[in-house]
Design a protein around this motif. Sequence first.
Motif, mmCIF file in Angstrom:
data_model
loop_
_atom_site.group_PDB
_atom_site.id
_atom_site.type_symbol
_atom_site.label_atom_id
_atom_site.label_comp_id
_atom_site.label_asym_id
_atom_site.label_seq_id
_atom_site.Cartn_x
_atom_site.Cartn_y
_atom_site.Cartn_z
ATOM 1 N N HIS A 6 0.720 -1.158 -0.087
ATOM 2 C CA HIS A 6 -0.006 0.119 -0.006
ATOM 3 C C HIS A 6 0.911 1.299 -0.306
ATOM 4 O O HIS A 6 1.414 1.803 1.128
ATOM 5 C CB HIS A 6 -1.057 -0.092 0.932
ATOM 6 N N HIS A 8 1.384 5.115 -2.067
ATOM 7 C CA HIS A 8 0.772 6.384 -2.815
ATOM 8 C C HIS A 8 1.731 7.178 -3.561
ATOM 9 O O HIS A 8 1.832 8.515 -3.540
ATOM 10 C CB HIS A 8 0.002 6.995 -1.935
ATOM 11 N N GLU A 92 -8.103 1.863 -2.452
ATOM 12 C CA GLU A 92 -8.906 1.942 -1.328
ATOM 13 C C GLU A 92 -10.202 3.110 -1.114
ATOM 14 O O GLU A 92 -10.620 3.614 -1.164
ATOM 15 C CB GLU A 92 -7.702 2.460 -0.054
ATOM 16 N N HIS A 152 -6.182 -2.216 5.054
ATOM 17 C CA HIS A 152 -4.732 -1.797 5.021
ATOM 18 C C HIS A 152 -4.611 -0.825 6.640
ATOM 19 O O HIS A 152 -5.893 -0.324 7.113
ATOM 20 C CB HIS A 152 -5.264 -0.511 4.083
ATOM 21 N N ASP A 202 2.108 2.646 3.532
ATOM 22 C CA ASP A 202 1.250 3.952 2.994
ATOM 23 C C ASP A 202 1.897 5.280 2.700
ATOM 24 O O ASP A 202 1.121 6.528 3.296
ATOM 25 C CB ASP A 202 0.344 3.884 4.281
HETATM 26 NI NI NI Z 1 -3.627 5.007 1.363
#
Ligand code: NI
Length: 256
Positions: A6, A8, A92, A152, A202
């Motif tokens: 996970h 970004h 998500e 998550h 994350d």
């Molecule tokens: Ni996220």
Amino acid sequence: MLVDTHAHLQWTSFDKDRDRVIRRARSTGVSYIVNIGFNVESSKRAVQLAKENSGLFATIGVHPHNADGFNEVQLKRLKELLKDEKVVAVGETGLDYYRNLSSRIAQKRVFIAQLQLAEQFNLPAVIHNRDAHQDVYQILREFQGKLRFIMHCYSGSLEMTKRFNALGCYFSFAGPVTFPNSRRLQQTVKTIDLHRVLVETDCPWLAPQSVRGKRNEPANLPYVVKKIAELRDLSVDKFSKATTENAREIYKLTTL
Ligand code: NI
């Protein structure tokens, strides 16, 4: 070898050095990175990045913060993006009752619409759950057996964990597990079946303790791995192998 389940990397804070960030990840053994969409535009960017870089994959989805205003046009665009072979999940998606940036009614509607999408495309769903355990659980229960779930940045209590576990969820842990005040979370991570544990950054958020406060990136994933291995009394090598296998299985990662 590790999988950041996970990230970004499509976020603007990586615009200046994204290629270097990807190279640094590889040099620390993070060979696979799943970039997670949080609205239509970021989903599209995640797919683009995945197409440009081997070892990168994408998910497409709308975060609960962006649930207000979600419409048929956006749903259609998500469906088009889902056709790409590098898309490995929907999300998500979920509920966020902590910040409540969208109305709860819209959050639920958009969450359910995406779970239906995941079912339709036979993909797992990446679940965001903040202070909404009960409602998330009830909605997921409707889909039990029909699709697979990834919780998550998991932070539930032992009791909720048992219930999510019974739904067959995978649990993904991020930087907070390394924080000294995360006692409860550190207890939780020990109770989960080794076959269901995933790791994530994350990034750019939630940098682990040793780099806390800085922009996070996939190269920091080993800090999370080391901490969980320690908590579970496993060698880093054994835990890495297990969690990588889990990630490859749930996302069906191939070497594209
Ligand atoms: Ni996220």
